[in-house]
Design a protein around this motif. Sequence first.
Motif, PDB file in Angstrom:
ATOM      1  N   UNK A 188     -46.318  15.819  16.558  1.00  0.00           N
ATOM      2  CA  UNK A 188     -45.485  16.542  15.597  1.00  0.00           C
ATOM      3  C   UNK A 188     -44.164  15.838  15.304  1.00  0.00           C
ATOM      4  N   UNK A 189     -43.480  15.376  16.330  1.00  0.00           N
ATOM      5  CA  UNK A 189     -42.196  14.703  16.114  1.00  0.00           C
ATOM      6  C   UNK A 189     -42.382  13.403  15.352  1.00  0.00           C
ATOM      7  N   UNK A 190     -43.440  12.687  15.654  1.00  0.00           N
ATOM      8  CA  UNK A 190     -43.730  11.453  14.926  1.00  0.00           C
ATOM      9  C   UNK A 190     -44.078  11.746  13.473  1.00  0.00           C
ATOM     10  N   UNK A 191     -44.819  12.821  13.236  1.00  0.00           N
ATOM     11  CA  UNK A 191     -45.163  13.211  11.868  1.00  0.00           C
ATOM     12  C   UNK A 191     -43.909  13.554  11.070  1.00  0.00           C
ATOM     13  N   UNK A 192     -42.992  14.275  11.708  1.00  0.00           N
ATOM     14  CA  UNK A 192     -41.737  14.620  11.034  1.00  0.00           C
ATOM     15  C   UNK A 192     -40.964  13.360  10.652  1.00  0.00           C
ATOM     16  N   UNK A 193     -40.911  12.396  11.561  1.00  0.00           N
ATOM     17  CA  UNK A 193     -40.190  11.154  11.268  1.00  0.00           C
ATOM     18  C   UNK A 193     -40.842  10.391  10.119  1.00  0.00           C
ATOM     19  N   UNK A 194     -42.169  10.459  10.018  1.00  0.00           N
ATOM     20  CA  UNK A 194     -42.846   9.737   8.938  1.00  0.00           C
ATOM     21  C   UNK A 194     -42.551  10.362   7.576  1.00  0.00           C
ATOM     22  N   UNK A 195     -42.296  11.662   7.535  1.00  0.00           N
ATOM     23  CA  UNK A 195     -41.892  12.300   6.279  1.00  0.00           C
ATOM     24  C   UNK A 195     -40.444  11.955   5.968  1.00  0.00           C
ATOM     25  N   UNK A 196     -39.614  11.913   6.988  1.00  0.00           N
ATOM     26  CA  UNK A 196     -38.206  11.569   6.799  1.00  0.00           C
ATOM     27  C   UNK A 196     -38.046  10.145   6.272  1.00  0.00           C
ATOM     28  N   UNK A 197     -38.806   9.198   6.827  1.00  0.00           N
ATOM     29  CA  UNK A 197     -38.648   7.803   6.383  1.00  0.00           C
ATOM     30  C   UNK A 197     -39.442   7.489   5.111  1.00  0.00           C
ATOM     31  N   UNK A 198     -40.180   8.470   4.604  1.00  0.00           N
ATOM     32  CA  UNK A 198     -40.885   8.288   3.338  1.00  0.00           C
ATOM     33  C   UNK A 198     -42.246   7.650   3.438  1.00  0.00           C
ATOM     34  N   UNK A 199     -42.697   7.331   4.631  1.00  0.00           N
ATOM     35  CA  UNK A 199     -44.014   6.707   4.756  1.00  0.00           C
ATOM     36  C   UNK A 199     -45.137   7.699   4.477  1.00  0.00           C
ATOM     37  N   UNK A 200     -44.832   9.000   4.584  1.00  0.00           N
ATOM     38  CA  UNK A 200     -45.777  10.037   4.168  1.00  0.00           C
ATOM     39  C   UNK A 200     -45.052  10.970   3.196  1.00  0.00           C
ATOM     40  N   UNK A 201     -45.576  11.076   1.988  1.00  0.00           N
ATOM     41  CA  UNK A 201     -44.977  11.925   0.953  1.00  0.00           C
ATOM     42  C   UNK A 201     -45.590  13.328   1.032  1.00  0.00           C
ATOM     43  N   UNK A 202     -45.199  14.048   2.049  1.00  0.00           N
ATOM     44  CA  UNK A 202     -45.772  15.385   2.270  1.00  0.00           C
ATOM     45  C   UNK A 202     -45.339  16.349   1.183  1.00  0.00           C
ATOM     46  N   UNK A 203     -46.280  17.158   0.727  1.00  0.00           N
ATOM     47  CA  UNK A 203     -45.955  18.297  -0.128  1.00  0.00           C
ATOM     48  C   UNK A 203     -45.649  19.518   0.723  1.00  0.00           C
ATOM     49  N   UNK A 204     -46.389  19.657   1.833  1.00  0.00           N
ATOM     50  CA  UNK A 204     -46.111  20.705   2.807  1.00  0.00           C
ATOM     51  C   UNK A 204     -46.164  20.091   4.200  1.00  0.00           C
ATOM     52  N   UNK A 205     -45.427  20.693   5.120  1.00  0.00           N
ATOM     53  CA  UNK A 205     -45.518  20.312   6.529  1.00  0.00           C
ATOM     54  C   UNK A 205     -45.885  21.546   7.330  1.00  0.00           C
ATOM     55  N   UNK A 206     -46.756  21.369   8.303  1.00  0.00           N
ATOM     56  CA  UNK A 206     -47.178  22.448   9.204  1.00  0.00           C
ATOM     57  C   UNK A 206     -47.062  21.878  10.610  1.00  0.00           C
ATOM     58  N   UNK A 207     -45.911  22.033  11.215  1.00  0.00           N
ATOM     59  CA  UNK A 207     -45.573  21.291  12.429  1.00  0.00           C
ATOM     60  C   UNK A 207     -45.476  22.192  13.658  1.00  0.00           C
ATOM     61  N   UNK A 208     -45.475  21.552  14.817  1.00  0.00           N
ATOM     62  CA  UNK A 208     -45.591  22.274  16.082  1.00  0.00           C
ATOM     63  C   UNK A 208     -44.360  23.074  16.445  1.00  0.00           C
ATOM     64  N   UNK A 209     -43.198  22.626  15.985  1.00  0.00           N
ATOM     65  CA  UNK A 209     -41.939  23.245  16.373  1.00  0.00           C
ATOM     66  C   UNK A 209     -41.063  23.505  15.153  1.00  0.00           C
ATOM     67  N   UNK A 210     -40.333  24.619  15.133  1.00  0.00           N
ATOM     68  CA  UNK A 210     -39.379  24.834  14.048  1.00  0.00           C
ATOM     69  C   UNK A 210     -38.363  23.697  13.926  1.00  0.00           C
ATOM     70  N   UNK A 211     -38.009  23.088  15.045  1.00  0.00           N
ATOM     71  CA  UNK A 211     -37.026  22.015  14.998  1.00  0.00           C
ATOM     72  C   UNK A 211     -37.554  20.760  14.292  1.00  0.00           C
TER      73      UNK A 211
END
Length: 356
Positions: free
Chosen positions: A89-112
């Motif tokens: 989950x944390x790695x997925x969040x970082x990939x959206x932040x750095x733009x390597x994944x252009x997520x339309x929605x995120x469904x992640x493990x933690x609110x943080x």
Amino acid sequence: MLDSANRLSGQGRWRLRLPWLNLLGLAAVFVAATLVTAKNLQGSAANEILNVSYDPTRELYGALDTQFIAEYQKQTGIRLHIKQSHGGSSRQARSVIDGSQKADVVTLALPTDVEALAKRGLIAAGWQARLPNNSVPYTSTLVFVVRKGNPKAIHDWPDLIKGDVAVVTPNPRTSGNGKLSVLAAWGAVTTRGGSAAQALAYLKALFQHVAVFDAGARGAATSFAVEKIGDVHLTWENEALREVAADKDELEIVYPPVSIRAEPAVAWVDANLKDRKTATYAKAYLEYLFSDAAQETIAKFGYRPVDSKIAAKYVTRFGAIKLFPVTAIAKDWDDAREKFFADNGILDAIAPAKTN
């Protein structure tokens, strides 16, 4: 003779023209087909959304996507295509932040993990209030998976640090499961009368018993169930149910007396939704997670639905366990992140080099 020759000559010229007309016709058909294909491809891309999710939710969202696509097409006539991406989950969040994944929605493990995107302007402030239940469509917890017969007699958190017990759990630096393992272990001490010093000592001992820190929950499941590493797998309840169902003769679930109540969160990513249609699709997709049909599917896949009626219907699906909230060990999820996982936090104080 001359007329005959002219007629023959005219026929010859007509015959010579036929191939060129055929070629022009074929070219026209090809161009038309290309335009139709391009239009279809453009329409397909326009009707596509990307869900960047955490590691063990592949099966859940595979089922939910199928349901939602059918229901949305029935209501609107529009057929959507939903792409999935899964990882720690944390790695997925970082990939959206750095733009390597252009997520339309995120469904992640933690609110943080979702809040990390909001702090960088990718998701609007106040995102939790945009959907029911603070944008948490289901809850979960962490439990133990052990070898059949429980040969190491593992029943409670102190049993994880006995003798030569080898634990498998993901890396807390990359995985939501890994972070929750830390929080659950800490709370298992402090919510039952232990001090912060005792909780810290327990976490240090627990990390010394970890045989492998995989990057995410599914990798840890593979290490334990397939590669036969370790004596106990500290994992999501839904992942434990999946593991044991796939290998009933080899594995079993142990519910410890207490564990943390996990609250995976969802949000649409405002910065990536400049197209109004795509934004509409993304919002409808996440709203669907709170529908009765989706809540039923969530329960069937081993996640705890937030709809009380459906939760009551599936109460026997889940083991008896006392779940403590994050507020039992911190002010809120953001405070827990700062306290445990920020630079110079508790994790830095206890983590061996192999988690870096």
